[in-house]
Design a protein around this motif. Sequence first.
Motif, short mmCIF file in Angstrom:
data_model
loop_
_atom_site.label_atom_id
_atom_site.label_comp_id
_atom_site.label_asym_id
_atom_site.label_seq_id
_atom_site.Cartn_x
_atom_site.Cartn_y
_atom_site.Cartn_z
N VAL A 1 78.30 -8.69 100.29
CA VAL A 1 77.28 -9.74 100.26
C VAL A 1 76.65 -9.82 98.87
O VAL A 1 76.50 -10.90 98.29
N ARG A 2 76.31 -8.67 98.32
CA ARG A 2 75.63 -8.67 97.02
C ARG A 2 76.60 -9.00 95.89
O ARG A 2 76.20 -9.60 94.88
N ALA A 3 77.88 -8.62 96.04
CA ALA A 3 78.87 -9.00 95.03
C ALA A 3 78.98 -10.52 94.95
O ALA A 3 79.20 -11.09 93.88
N LEU A 4 78.78 -11.19 96.09
CA LEU A 4 78.86 -12.65 96.13
C LEU A 4 77.54 -13.32 95.74
O LEU A 4 77.54 -14.30 95.00
N THR A 5 76.43 -12.79 96.24
CA THR A 5 75.16 -13.51 96.12
C THR A 5 74.18 -12.88 95.13
O THR A 5 73.10 -13.46 94.90
N GLY A 6 74.52 -11.75 94.56
CA GLY A 6 73.66 -11.17 93.53
C GLY A 6 73.18 -9.77 93.86
O GLY A 6 72.86 -9.47 95.01
N GLU A 7 73.15 -8.92 92.86
CA GLU A 7 72.68 -7.55 93.02
C GLU A 7 71.15 -7.50 92.99
O GLU A 7 70.49 -8.47 92.61
N VAL A 8 70.62 -6.36 93.35
CA VAL A 8 69.17 -6.18 93.47
C VAL A 8 68.63 -5.53 92.20
O VAL A 8 69.05 -4.43 91.84
N PRO A 9 67.72 -6.18 91.49
CA PRO A 9 67.12 -5.54 90.31
C PRO A 9 66.14 -4.46 90.73
O PRO A 9 65.66 -4.43 91.87
N MET A 10 65.82 -3.57 89.81
CA MET A 10 64.80 -2.57 90.06
C MET A 10 63.42 -3.23 90.06
O MET A 10 63.10 -4.01 89.18
N MET A 11 62.64 -2.90 91.08
CA MET A 11 61.24 -3.30 91.08
C MET A 11 60.44 -2.25 90.31
O MET A 11 60.89 -1.11 90.15
N PRO A 12 59.25 -2.60 89.84
CA PRO A 12 58.45 -1.60 89.11
C PRO A 12 58.10 -0.41 89.99
O PRO A 12 57.91 -0.56 91.20
N THR B 1 66.02 6.24 95.81
CA THR B 1 66.68 5.38 96.78
C THR B 1 66.71 3.94 96.27
O THR B 1 67.70 3.22 96.47
N ALA B 2 65.64 3.51 95.59
CA ALA B 2 65.62 2.17 95.00
C ALA B 2 66.77 1.99 94.01
O ALA B 2 67.38 0.92 93.92
N TRP B 3 67.07 3.05 93.27
CA TRP B 3 68.21 3.00 92.34
C TRP B 3 69.53 2.92 93.11
O TRP B 3 70.44 2.20 92.71
N GLU B 4 69.63 3.63 94.21
CA GLU B 4 70.83 3.52 95.04
C GLU B 4 70.98 2.09 95.57
O GLU B 4 72.09 1.55 95.66
N VAL B 5 69.87 1.48 95.93
CA VAL B 5 69.88 0.09 96.40
C VAL B 5 70.34 -0.83 95.27
O VAL B 5 71.18 -1.72 95.47
N SER B 6 69.78 -0.63 94.10
CA SER B 6 70.07 -1.51 92.96
C SER B 6 71.45 -1.27 92.36
O SER B 6 72.16 -2.22 92.03
N HIS B 7 71.83 -0.01 92.26
CA HIS B 7 73.03 0.35 91.50
C HIS B 7 74.24 0.59 92.39
O HIS B 7 75.37 0.44 91.93
N ARG B 8 74.00 0.96 93.65
CA ARG B 8 75.12 1.31 94.53
C ARG B 8 75.07 0.58 95.87
O ARG B 8 75.63 1.04 96.86
N GLN B 9 74.38 -0.54 95.90
CA GLN B 9 74.37 -1.47 97.03
C GLN B 9 73.89 -0.84 98.34
O GLN B 9 74.34 -1.20 99.42
N SER B 10 72.96 0.10 98.26
CA SER B 10 72.45 0.75 99.46
C SER B 10 71.31 -0.06 100.07
O SER B 10 71.02 -1.19 99.65
N THR B 11 70.65 0.52 101.05
CA THR B 11 69.60 -0.16 101.81
C THR B 11 68.50 0.83 102.14
O THR B 11 68.79 1.98 102.50
#
Length: 817
Positions: free
Chosen positions: A234-245, A587-597
């Motif tokens: 999904v993220r490969a198609l619609t965009g990855e998640v940037p890091m929030m502050p 975990t936020a980095w895993e979400v942003s960098h490795r498509q986690s949740t």
Amino acid sequence: MKRNIATMAFCLCAAWSWAQTYQQTENGIKTSISGKQVDVEVQWFNPNSLRVLKTPQGKTVEKKSLSVIALPEKSDVKVSTSGNGEIVMKSPVLVVTLDTKTGVLSYAKTDGSLLLKEQENNKAFTPFNDAGKSTYSVYQGFTVDKEEGLYGLGQLQNGQMMQRNMTKVLVQGNVEDVSPIFQSTKGYGVFWDNYSATTYTDNEKETSFRSEVGECIDYYFMYGGSADGVIAQVRALTGEVPMMPLWSYGFMQSKERYKSQEETVGVVKKYRELGIPLDCIIQDWQYWGHNYLWNAMDFQNPTFSRPKQMIDDVHALNAHMMISIWSSFGPATKPYRALDKEGLLFDIETWPQSGVEGWPPNPEYPSGVRVYDAYSPKARDIYWDHLNKGIFQLGMDGWWMDSTEPDHFNHKDSDFDRQTYLGSYRSVRNAYPLMTVGGVSDHQREVTKDKRVIILTRSGFLGQQRYGSNVWSGDVQSSWDMFRRQVTAGLNFSLTGMPHWNSDLGGFFAGSYNASFGDNSATKNPMYQELYVRWVQFGAFCPMMRSHGADVSREFYWYGKAGEPVYDALVDAVKLRYSLLPYLYSTAWEVSHRQSTFMRALFMDFLNDKKTWNIGNEYMFGKSLLVAPVLHAQYTPEQKQKQLKENEGWGQGNKGKGTPVLNADFTQSKEMEVYLPAGCGWYDYWTNDFSEGGQNLKIKTTLGRIPLFVRAGSIVPIGPDVQYTGEKKWDNLVVRVYPGANGDFVLYEDEGDNYNYESGAYTEIPMTWNDAKRTLTIGARKGAYEGMLAERKFTVRTPDGKEKVVDYKGKKVTVKF
């Protein structure tokens, strides 16, 4: 012999004939299904994901997705035909078969296991008049297994974990945020790329989407092999998640509303005096003045006469500030006049309906407030220009984008006939939040790389995760039933691929709890106190922890003082949140960098345990912590309330009919049942007691503690006791190791609030637990950034109380227990 040669020649001609029934393109195939009068195109984006476009035969449609930003790849998919009229497409992952007689597509793994199959479609295109344009309503049905788990669709308030056995019209609203996408326990997902009102149906006959408007059927099939794999696609198609502050993962305080800048700053001062951790204060509406100045993006309210001073004062207290902005403007505002001049305002009935305060709205004084055309690039430019000059340049840290559905009352057909930059409003209505949030995010990114985008917003559509967007569940009612619904709402929203979600802690409309006490007295009503505590504890395990609501003050100091159970429970929940910041930010980095949740439905990690498939009252937070919020009252009766519709809560304040409970002994311990998924062992976070998975346990609870478990094999870093995220360096983290299985964890750190990490300015410290050898290896640090810790200590601790201190200088270190 001649007969055999003739037969062979016939077969070769037939094969050649089939070969001509499709055109192979650079990234797929095109063909026509003559019996259905439908043209079909398949575009492969990668070996796991493809797009299906179906149009009436001979009709050419050029449709650019608003959600999907990836481009199809040059396809290495092998295409062949079978003798019975099938076109077979094989990638290294999937086998996709198109029956050229029926037009039915089926999807299977390379071992032949069927994943999903379309149903023969005799109602794909129904003629529809869209504001004078001849187009279609579009439909596609699928066949799924009876026992298959389906999840997603966005944030619904139906309380269901599985989205099965239901019919739901997917339309953006105040408390429901929709995206027509589901994923399956078989490891695939389907995104129906349409932005009009769409009906999702799942019953014994079909699982289907039917959209009100569409020139074509347009959907994406994605195979990931697991829920995480689907989300990665999904993220490969619609965009990855940037890091929030980093600070946005601290605690945020808000309410409806602070009425002066002194009050706003005063809340932060009070939290600092009491030693309650806080990272953000949020200013709600009407800092602009009266309703005719609605969303002026300017401080015209006399009680906010020195806005820069207010923001500077908040910053001086080591806190950050977010502020409410809307998708609509009052007629006396500068943005209204600029947008109206360009014809970029909608004429729909929206909030607020009256120019004078009070409820119900006074029709004698219509507000004249109008929603802007967020689909227009020019409109988004005008919006940002006023936001930037009026607020951002003063130093504002983040945006609370309210009413991004947008609010729309008393629907009329003419409302939807209104032409936007991208066509009729009817055809694009569900994508409104994606466009307006994206406009602010893109513009801020153009202005600066030193301040990460953080947008709290009331609505979301797939793709919004790429914009620094955190969706909240709207103006939900303050009731136990509604509280329970937030868990499944957040989990299903996360399963669409958008990971940042939260809710108003304590619920928004809480006025009924003021009954027999007077205004704001729900703070002393044990029935509300218990609900608020449990909701705040749930919030500690959401991607954003933010207290907000109407009718009742939400600041903790209204709920007692230190040493009293309600006050202590609220403060302890926030302190627990801050102690987990190293785990949460990693975990936020895993979400942003490795498509986690962040919020993980149990089936994501325990697919082989079918008991987890429909559990909606527990979840994993990251991959180590199992959270079981207390979702039922244990000390007081649950106040019975009818479920309010959108907007009904206004004017309900202080009219509560429930019987307040004047005495409740919050010092007692209680118990509740928790299911521990099979396949691993579990440690009680509070006691370190060990239990095997695959069983229901009776767990002791107190007002200050909810059931919280750690998966065996986990490595969980614990941060220092702080008042805000940046108060202390992480130079002596406690690293908790939970034996029973091998485990690994990556501690992530960066500068916290800029985009330098995108250029490699960050560090990763890998940690690995070898259970057989009982050794923790802290690997060599990877990467660097300005201001990083070159040396530090780690205090490694196991559940049996053993502890070792490690001096770490960036080189590999091994600790043996």
